[in-house]
Design an enzyme around this catalytic site. Structure first.
Site, PDB file in Angstrom:
ATOM      1  N   GLY A 121      43.005  46.252  61.039  1.00  0.00           N
ATOM      2  CA  GLY A 121      43.254  47.680  60.823  1.00  0.00           C
ATOM      3  C   GLY A 121      41.999  48.498  61.065  1.00  0.00           C
ATOM      4  O   GLY A 121      41.065  48.059  61.743  1.00  0.00           O
ATOM      5  N   ARG A 122      41.962  49.670  60.444  1.00  0.00           N
ATOM      6  CA  ARG A 122      40.877  50.626  60.728  1.00  0.00           C
ATOM      7  C   ARG A 122      39.486  50.067  60.440  1.00  0.00           C
ATOM      8  O   ARG A 122      38.571  50.213  61.240  1.00  0.00           O
ATOM      9  CB  ARG A 122      41.035  51.873  59.849  1.00  0.00           C
ATOM     10  CG  ARG A 122      42.110  52.796  60.252  1.00  0.00           C
ATOM     11  CD  ARG A 122      41.997  54.062  59.407  1.00  0.00           C
ATOM     12  NE  ARG A 122      43.262  54.747  59.395  1.00  0.00           N
ATOM     13  CZ  ARG A 122      44.197  54.551  58.473  1.00  0.00           C
ATOM     14  NH1 ARG A 122      43.986  53.733  57.474  1.00  0.00           N
ATOM     15  NH2 ARG A 122      45.335  55.195  58.554  1.00  0.00           N
ATOM     16  N   ILE A 123      39.327  49.486  59.241  1.00  0.00           N
ATOM     17  CA  ILE A 123      37.985  49.018  58.867  1.00  0.00           C
ATOM     18  C   ILE A 123      37.581  47.859  59.780  1.00  0.00           C
ATOM     19  O   ILE A 123      36.446  47.802  60.273  1.00  0.00           O
ATOM     20  CB  ILE A 123      37.925  48.631  57.376  1.00  0.00           C
ATOM     21  CG1 ILE A 123      38.181  49.875  56.509  1.00  0.00           C
ATOM     22  CG2 ILE A 123      36.576  47.994  57.026  1.00  0.00           C
ATOM     23  CD1 ILE A 123      38.360  49.597  55.017  1.00  0.00           C
TER      24      ILE A 123
ATOM     25  N   ARG B 108      39.577  42.285  49.397  1.00  0.00           N
ATOM     26  CA  ARG B 108      39.829  42.146  47.969  1.00  0.00           C
ATOM     27  C   ARG B 108      39.496  40.710  47.566  1.00  0.00           C
ATOM     28  O   ARG B 108      39.766  39.761  48.325  1.00  0.00           O
ATOM     29  CB  ARG B 108      41.289  42.453  47.635  1.00  0.00           C
ATOM     30  CG  ARG B 108      41.618  43.939  47.594  1.00  0.00           C
ATOM     31  CD  ARG B 108      40.940  44.663  46.437  1.00  0.00           C
ATOM     32  NE  ARG B 108      41.249  46.079  46.377  1.00  0.00           N
ATOM     33  CZ  ARG B 108      40.468  47.061  46.843  1.00  0.00           C
ATOM     34  NH1 ARG B 108      39.314  46.766  47.438  1.00  0.00           N
ATOM     35  NH2 ARG B 108      40.814  48.318  46.709  1.00  0.00           N
TER      36      ARG B 108
ATOM     37  N   GLU C 238      36.519  40.891  39.180  1.00  0.00           N
ATOM     38  CA  GLU C 238      35.390  41.826  39.044  1.00  0.00           C
ATOM     39  C   GLU C 238      35.359  42.470  37.666  1.00  0.00           C
ATOM     40  O   GLU C 238      36.430  42.786  37.141  1.00  0.00           O
ATOM     41  CB  GLU C 238      35.512  42.926  40.108  1.00  0.00           C
ATOM     42  CG  GLU C 238      35.331  42.378  41.494  1.00  0.00           C
ATOM     43  CD  GLU C 238      35.553  43.431  42.577  1.00  0.00           C
ATOM     44  OE1 GLU C 238      35.593  44.634  42.271  1.00  0.00           O
ATOM     45  OE2 GLU C 238      35.711  43.030  43.736  1.00  0.00           O
TER      46      GLU C 238
ATOM     47  N   HIS D  77      30.728  45.220  44.994  1.00  0.00           N
ATOM     48  CA  HIS D  77      31.801  46.078  45.541  1.00  0.00           C
ATOM     49  C   HIS D  77      31.233  47.435  46.012  1.00  0.00           C
ATOM     50  O   HIS D  77      31.608  48.493  45.520  1.00  0.00           O
ATOM     51  CB  HIS D  77      32.908  46.286  44.495  1.00  0.00           C
ATOM     52  CG  HIS D  77      34.235  46.649  45.106  1.00  0.00           C
ATOM     53  ND1 HIS D  77      35.446  46.236  44.590  1.00  0.00           N
ATOM     54  CD2 HIS D  77      34.543  47.402  46.191  1.00  0.00           C
ATOM     55  CE1 HIS D  77      36.434  46.721  45.320  1.00  0.00           C
ATOM     56  NE2 HIS D  77      35.910  47.428  46.305  1.00  0.00           N
TER      57      HIS D  77
HETATM   58  C1  DGY Z   1      38.814  50.821  48.439  1.00  0.00           C
HETATM   59  O1  DGY Z   1      38.862  52.010  48.684  1.00  0.00           O
HETATM   60  O2  DGY Z   1      39.755  50.054  48.605  1.00  0.00           O
HETATM   61  C2  DGY Z   1      37.535  50.315  47.870  1.00  0.00           C
HETATM   62  O3  DGY Z   1      37.504  48.929  47.854  1.00  0.00           O
HETATM   63  C3  DGY Z   1      37.392  50.850  46.465  1.00  0.00           C
HETATM   64  O4  DGY Z   1      38.629  50.708  45.873  1.00  0.00           O
END
Ligand code: DGY
Length: 324
Positions: free
Chosen positions: A158-160, A243, A272, A290
């Site tokens: 996806g985007r990231i 995640r 976490e 995170h």
């Molecule tokens: C996200 O935006 O999913 C980051 O991990 C913080 O929640």
């Protein structure tokens, strides 16, 4: 007309809180405590909109189904929304939105930071210097793994992931492969000269670095289990900015201890802020708290995006980032 009552469950950057005050009758969490389940239930009763985050208790059926619920929209501060049970939201008739796009680059930057840090032993080297144990340069000191030109495999594209691919391919000449059940267009794929593979396993077997970009929860929980870690190359590194629950942490510890994989760069963890003790003692892991979206620019933008969704909703429009 009275302004909608809005609760921000955690402290937000000042500029985003200031905008919330302009737009709404807002309640801030000045001491930034993690709200209890009872506080979240009260929030459902007393606010028109609640803006939660990944570090809150999951807003589940029990919380949505309080008597006399006032809340009509849960506008997450975050792109991942595994802190909200969207099925329960739908059943209760509560709208849910998230904050995509604004955190893409910064999260991708953290993925690249982890990739570089773990393969070039940056954390280990930093500890050596701080511990005053560095004896000086020599030709065999702290030899690491070259990044440029290596194969980078993506689980999820996806985007990231695409932003990571952009940096890795165009900046580090890396060869890109990916698996995604919902692949992007051929045009997008061609931007990174990426190879689309049919399964997660195909990616794992092929890559020098594997980076995770799938949602957490559901079928993805423990996706990277002992068997799949075992399919990675012994010299390969695992990067996780998605995640924590996507990786079976005990299995990862075993894989790292036994040389099944070379190392891991982790920004997210299954429980976490608790991190499996064994990881803390390992030199071949880089561990971050995170930090994916943690720049001032991005966190302000996330706040504004969350507020924009609330504003659209109360203006009678569809929130642009509605996910349920
Ligand atoms: C996200 O935006 O999913 C980051 O991990 C913080 O929640």
């Amino acid at each position: 007309m009275a302004k909608p009552k809005v609760l921000l469950t955690r402290k937000w950057p000042a500029d985003a809180e200031a905008r919330a005050k302009e737009l709404f009758d807002v309640t801030l969490n000045d001491d930034d405590h993690k709200m209890s389940v009872d506080e979240l239930k009260d929030a459902m009763r007393n606010y028109d909109a609640v803006c939660p985050t990944v570090s809150d208790f999951v807003i589940n059926e029990e919380i949505f189904n309080v008597d006399d619920r006032r809340c009509k929209i849960v506008a997450n501060f975050g792109v991942g929304y595994n802190n909200i049970d969207t099925e329960a939201a739908k059943a209760a008739g509560v709208v849910v939105s998230n904050t995509p796009e604004v955190l893409t680059d910064c999260t991708a930057d953290i993925a690249m930071s982890l990739l570089l840090a773990v393969s070039r032993r940056a954390g280990e080297g930093e500890r050596l210097v701080r511990d005053k144990k560095w004896d000086g340069w020599c030709p065999t000191h702290m030899l690491a793994t070259k990044v440029t030109g290596k194969k980078l495999g993506f689980i999820g594209f996806g985007r990231i992931a695409q932003a990571v691919a952009h940096k890795a391919h165009h900046g580090f000449d890396m060869e890109i492969s990916f698996y995604d059940p919902y692949p992007p267009s051929a045009e997008v794929i061609s931007k990174y000269n990426a190879t689309q593979l049919d399964t997660v396993e195909d990616v794992l077997k092929d890559a020098d670095f594997v980076t995770l970009h799938c949602p957490g929860g559901g079928a993805n929980t423990n996706l990277m289990n002992a068997e799949r870690l075992g399919m990675m190359k012994n010299h390969a590194f695992l990067i996780n900015t998605a995640r924590g629950d996507v990786v079976d942490e005990p299995a990862l510890v075993e894989a790292l201890k036994n040389g099944v994989i070379a190392g891991a760069g982790l920004d997210v963890f299954a429980k976490e802020p608790s991190v499996t003790d064994a990881l803390l003692d390992m030199e071949n892991v880089v561990l971050l708290p995170h930090l994916g979206s943690a720049t001032t620019e991005t966190r302000v933008a996330m706040g504004l995006r969350s507020l924009g969704n609330v504003q659209a909703f109360f203006d009678g429009k569809e929130p642009g980032d509605r996910v349920a």
